[in-house]
Design a protein around this motif. Structure first.
Motif, PDB file in Angstrom:
ATOM      1  N   TRP A 343       0.825  -1.217   0.000  1.00 50.15           N
ATOM      2  CA  TRP A 343       0.000   0.000   0.000  1.00 50.15           C
ATOM      3  C   TRP A 343       0.863   1.274   0.000  1.00 50.15           C
ATOM      4  N   ASP A 344       1.743   1.401   1.018  1.00 55.68           N
ATOM      5  CA  ASP A 344       2.592   2.606   1.131  1.00 55.68           C
ATOM      6  C   ASP A 344       3.568   2.706  -0.032  1.00 55.68           C
ATOM      7  N   LYS A 347       1.900   4.015  -3.187  1.00 54.54           N
ATOM      8  CA  LYS A 347       1.631   5.462  -3.160  1.00 54.54           C
ATOM      9  C   LYS A 347       2.914   6.254  -3.412  1.00 54.54           C
ATOM     10  N   ASP A 375      -4.985   4.495   5.453  1.00 53.83           N
ATOM     11  CA  ASP A 375      -4.251   3.409   4.795  1.00 53.83           C
ATOM     12  C   ASP A 375      -4.717   2.060   5.341  1.00 53.83           C
TER      13      ASP A 375
END
Length: 613
Positions: A343-344, A347, A375
């Motif tokens: 996820w991070d 981004k 998140d």
């Protein structure tokens, strides 16, 4: 997914910090929620009405981009009207079904709008289907006609004699820009592009008579028997998605949503497209997903938003870096299945600011969406739901002394169930028996009923949840439940592994199923002797002993369905038998410190119970 920690729990301070950004969306969101929640089964509602409103707001703005083709809202609407008037002229009426089998291209979009406006349910057939599954999918919904693209004709011609359709109801679009050149239809097929030429371009008179309870699409989900199930998607449900996801995305007429997901599934045709219609924005379509073309297309169409499913994100993360992935306008994404372990990183690498992860199913009545942009969560749900304690051993909910189900505490995992009410009905499957099996009665009080999603989620507070696992995606080994998702996350973290699909396989004379992972290696990577040891050490460090995969299968690529769901059934059937595959198989033998090649001799010894796993 068990990458989450207590850090993912949401407090009132966290929500407060998100409010300033959220407030700017409120007017648009309220307008959507008004439409979503003021609907009843008898309210005029749905795709046709919403699309005609978008045409009024932005007639000359681009509605659709595909390859080199462009369609304004007005032009796309006029084309859809001609198709709609043609079907009304041959007697199509509200409640009829027409099977549609066209790949992602403008003809499909125009057809879906046309049928929505006249109240005909479009059965969106998976374009990669053939033979028995294709016959079953079409006959199941009793269509009055079929509309196909030339790209799917061979598959349909092969089963034509088994289809319960009149000879003159096989309608065809050439695989080209049919508004410019209708092409010449093959024998036995009616050329739809030719038929509609002389029909009027004004709105069909039927749009306002379409009600929430009327069927919009049939969407096919994979059946446990191997044959697809058809799920009805009503105009009311579409309006709920449009009023929530569509308005949360807050696109406007300058935005372009790039969608590579197949439009025969809900993430593409409902989630991505309803955000576009809500903002009178532009839908940029690609026929089929391609990693190498992805950022080129984003640049070409000047996309500002993208539609995703989890595996698509994984493919983009695994691709080598390129100049094209920077300097684009993409700030928003909408979809589902983004894994917490990327996820991070996703981004940061691609400059995306907002991941509107959501949770919904084609047949379910409960939905979540990440409206506050936290998140690692499927977001917030305005629909009535509960997360209940569930015992995996007995495969049933935990009951209290009075026989009622119990809700989990914040931070705990349980089974997600959606309350069935007039405003969040369960539309269900075409098969009434299947409906019975997913409805739970008398859950908290006498007479209540809930839809069993079959999904385990974590309650992380403030009506937010985190997806943990499908109940069907766990297996038992050494008396413990193993989450395939958790193991997949850990295995695919190993630097040389691009992707992992995990499932349980039976070993003779043992209880439960041992873990097996079908893996694909990163570009040009190869396993050395050192990797076989190192991998084992890392897996043991990150996973409980019972969850470390016993078998590995190295694949050139992972077989997936049109929506990138893994084809686990074949893998389970072939298991670790070297006679059933010529791919490399590895095994972690009892007490070994590393994986070794699974030879015919080792296989025979396993079958003869020479090892104690």
């Amino acid at each position: 997914m068990n990458h989450s920690t207590q850090n993912d729990l949401i407090s009132i301070t966290d929500v407060a910090a998100k409010l300033p950004k959220f407030i700017s969306k409120v007017p648009h969101l309220l307008s959507g929620l008004k439409q979503a929640y003021l609907r009843t089964p008898n309210t005029p509602a749905g795709l046709g009405i919403a699309f005609e409103k978008a045409v009024k707001r932005n007639p000359q703005g681009n509605a659709l981009l595909f390859e080199e083709q462009k369609f304004t809202y007005q032009a796309l609407n006029e084309w859809a009207n001609q198709i709609g008037h043609f079907y009304l002229s041959i007697g199509a009426r509200k409640g009829d079904v027409i099977a549609v089998m066209v790949e992602n291209r403008p003809e499909l979009v125009a057809t879906v709008i046309a049928l929505a406006k006249i109240g005909v349910t479009a059965a969106l057939v998976n374009t990669s289907q053939n033979s028995k599954a294709l016959t079953h999918s079409i006959n199941l919904v009793k269509p009055i006609a079929i509309i196909i693209g030339e790209e799917c004709r061979v598959a349909v011609d092969e089963v034509r004699q088994d289809l319960l359709l009149k000879e003159d109801r096989f309608h065809w679009f050439a695989d080209q820009e049919t508004l410019v050149d209708a092409g010449k239809s093959p024998k036995g097929w009616t050329n739809l592009a030719e038929k509609i030429i002389h029909f009027p371009k004004f709105n069909t008179p039927t749009t306002q008579s379409i009600q929430g309870k009327d069927g919009l699409f049939y969407i096919y989900t994979s059946g446990t028997t191997g044959l697809p199930k058809a799920v009805i998607f009503t105009h009311s449900r579409w309006t709920l998605a449009y009023g929530t996801y569509g308005h949360i995305l807050a696109l406007n007429s300058d935005d372009v949503m790039y969608c590579t997901l197949p439009l025969y599934h809900a993430t593409g045709i409902v989630v991505c497209w309803c955000g576009v219609i809500a903002g009178s924005a532009t839908l940029a379509l690609r026929r089929k997903y391609s990693t190498s073309a992805f950022w080129k297309d984003v640049k070409k169409f000047d996309a500002s938003a993208i539609g995703y499913v989890g595996e698509l994100c994984r493919y983009l993360m695994d691709a080598p870096s390129s100049e094209l992935e920077h300097g684009h306008r993409v700030k928003k994404m909408i979809g589902n299945g983004m894994r917490p372990n990327i996820w991070d990183k996703f981004k940061q690498r691609f400059g995306v600011e907002e991941i509107l992860e959501l949770y919904a199913s084609s047949e379910g009545n409960v939905g979540f969406s990440n409206i506050f942009n936290f998140d690692n969560t499927v977001g917030f749900s305005p629909t009535p739901y509960a997360i209940i304690e569930f015992d995996k051993e007995s495969n049933s909910p935990v009951k209290d002394a009075q026989g009622w189900c119990k809700k989990v505490k914040k931070g705990e995992v349980g089974l997600l169930v959606g309350k069935i009410t007039r405003r969040s009905p369960f539309d269900g499957y075409t098969d009434p028996e299947k409906n019975k099996s997913v409805i739970m009665k008398d859950v908290f009080t006498q007479g209540d009923s809930f839809f069993n999603t079959g999904d385990l989620v974590r309650d992380i507070g403030f009506r937010h949840a985190q997806f943990v696992d499908r109940l069907g995606d766990t297996y038992r080994w050494k008396g413990e439940n193993v989450s395939t998702t958790e193991v997949e996350n850990v295995v695919s973290e190993y630097e040389k592994i691009a992707e992992a699909v995990v499932y349980g396989v039976e070993i003779p004379n043992t209880n439960g199923r041992a873990g097996m992972a079908a893996i694909t290696l990163a570009d040009h990577a190869e396993f050395t002797e050192h990797d076989l040891q190192q991998m084992t050490t890392e897996f043991k460090k990150c996973l409980p002993a019972y969850a470390v995969p016993v078998f590995l299968r190295i694949q050139v690529h992972v077989e997936t369905t049109g929506t990138f769901k893994y084809q686990k059934n074949t893998l389970k059937e072939q298991a670790f038998d070297p006679n059933k595959t010529d791919e490399r198989l590895l095994v972690l033998l009892p007490n070994a410190t590393g994986y070794c090649d699974l030879t015919a001799e080792i296989f025979n010894n396993i079958q003869a119970y020479q090892y104690r796993f």
